[in-house]
Motif scaffolding. Structure first.
Motif, PDB file in Angstrom:
ATOM      1  N   ASP A 242       0.825  -1.208   0.000  1.00 14.42           N
ATOM      2  CA  ASP A 242       0.000   0.000   0.000  1.00 14.42           C
ATOM      3  C   ASP A 242       0.860   1.259   0.000  1.00 14.42           C
ATOM      4  OD1 ASP A 242       1.009  -0.283   2.538  1.00 14.42           O
ATOM      5  OD2 ASP A 242      -0.858   0.199   3.565  1.00 14.42           O
ATOM      6  N   GLY A 243       2.109   1.139  -0.407  1.00 15.81           N
ATOM      7  CA  GLY A 243       3.052   2.258  -0.380  1.00 15.81           C
ATOM      8  C   GLY A 243       2.897   3.190  -1.565  1.00 15.81           C
ATOM      9  N   GLY A 244       3.784   4.156  -1.629  1.00 16.34           N
ATOM     10  CA  GLY A 244       3.793   5.116  -2.716  1.00 16.34           C
ATOM     11  C   GLY A 244       4.700   6.284  -2.376  1.00 16.34           C
ATOM     12  N   TYR A 245       4.791   7.220  -3.296  1.00 17.10           N
ATOM     13  CA  TYR A 245       5.636   8.397  -3.125  1.00 17.10           C
ATOM     14  C   TYR A 245       4.985   9.407  -2.195  1.00 17.10           C
ATOM     15  CZ  TYR A 245       8.724   6.899  -6.862  1.00 17.10           C
ATOM     16  OH  TYR A 245       9.627   6.195  -7.613  1.00 17.10           O
ATOM     17  N   LEU A 246       5.805  10.071  -1.396  1.00 16.49           N
ATOM     18  CA  LEU A 246       5.348  11.167  -0.555  1.00 16.49           C
ATOM     19  C   LEU A 246       5.734  12.464  -1.256  1.00 16.49           C
ATOM     20  CD1 LEU A 246       6.103   8.678   1.428  1.00 16.49           C
ATOM     21  CD2 LEU A 246       5.702  10.374   3.175  1.00 16.49           C
ATOM     22  N   ASN A 247       4.813  13.391  -1.335  1.00 16.69           N
ATOM     23  CA  ASN A 247       5.068  14.647  -2.024  1.00 16.69           C
ATOM     24  C   ASN A 247       4.605  15.820  -1.187  1.00 16.69           C
ATOM     25  OD1 ASN A 247       6.182  13.972  -4.723  1.00 16.69           O
ATOM     26  ND2 ASN A 247       4.295  12.789  -4.882  1.00 16.69           N
ATOM     27  N   ASP A 248       5.332  16.913  -1.314  1.00 14.63           N
ATOM     28  CA  ASP A 248       4.980  18.172  -0.666  1.00 14.63           C
ATOM     29  C   ASP A 248       4.307  19.043  -1.718  1.00 14.63           C
ATOM     30  OD1 ASP A 248       4.867  20.734   0.393  1.00 14.63           O
ATOM     31  OD2 ASP A 248       6.924  20.705   1.156  1.00 14.63           O
ATOM     32  N   PRO A 249       3.033  19.357  -1.558  1.00 15.90           N
ATOM     33  CA  PRO A 249       2.327  20.138  -2.567  1.00 15.90           C
ATOM     34  C   PRO A 249       2.895  21.547  -2.755  1.00 15.90           C
ATOM     35  CG  PRO A 249       0.942  19.817  -0.620  1.00 15.90           C
ATOM     36  CD  PRO A 249       2.177  19.003  -0.424  1.00 15.90           C
TER      37      PRO A 249
END
Length: 137
Positions: free
Chosen positions: A77-84
């Motif tokens: 259930d992972g993925g990339y973390l992004n700062d908007p």
């Protein structure tokens, strides 16, 4: 947990692996890696897999670029973390991944290096629980 990273040196791979238990020590190590200025993916994990070609569950961060980094949770259930608030770079950036130069898509490079390091330290402190973008106060 362990942290691993490698650089392609043309005629050989410069492999690194270290045990990490203290978030402050991990932060210092990651700052040192970033300051070297060679874009590299660092994988932080606790369990290995039976398949040597498969990444173990954990966290991978890309450091070494002056302004952009990535953090990806390696899990079902992972993925990339992004700062908007971080603007996408104009182009993809190549990071050494296990000693193999690998393009990371610009859409996944919406973190500052200091934020990626903070996410990694928190990941270690929380025992490898799913990482989250740091709260701002």
């Amino acid at each position: 947990m362990k942290a691993t990273w490698a650089y392609d040196r043309g005629d050989h791979r410069d492999n690194h692996e270290t045990d990490v238990t203290d978030p402050a020590v991990l932060e210092a190590l990651l700052h040192e890696i970033h300051q070297a200025g060679e874009p590299v993916a660092v994988t932080i994990f606790s369990d290995t897999t039976d398949d040597p070609d498969e990444l173990p569950p954990g966290l991978q961060i890309g450091l070494g670029h002056p302004t952009h980094a990535f953090a990806v949770h390696i899990a079902d259930d992972g993925g990339y973390l992004n700062d908007p608030t971080v603007q996408t770079p104009d182009e993809d950036i190549s990071f050494d991944l296990g000693g193999i130069p690998t393009e990371c898509g610009a859409e996944n490079l919406r973190l500052r290096p200091a934020t990626a390091i903070q996410i990694a330290a928190t990941f270690l402190k929380n025992g490898g629980k799913q990482p989250h973008f740091p709260e701002t106060t």
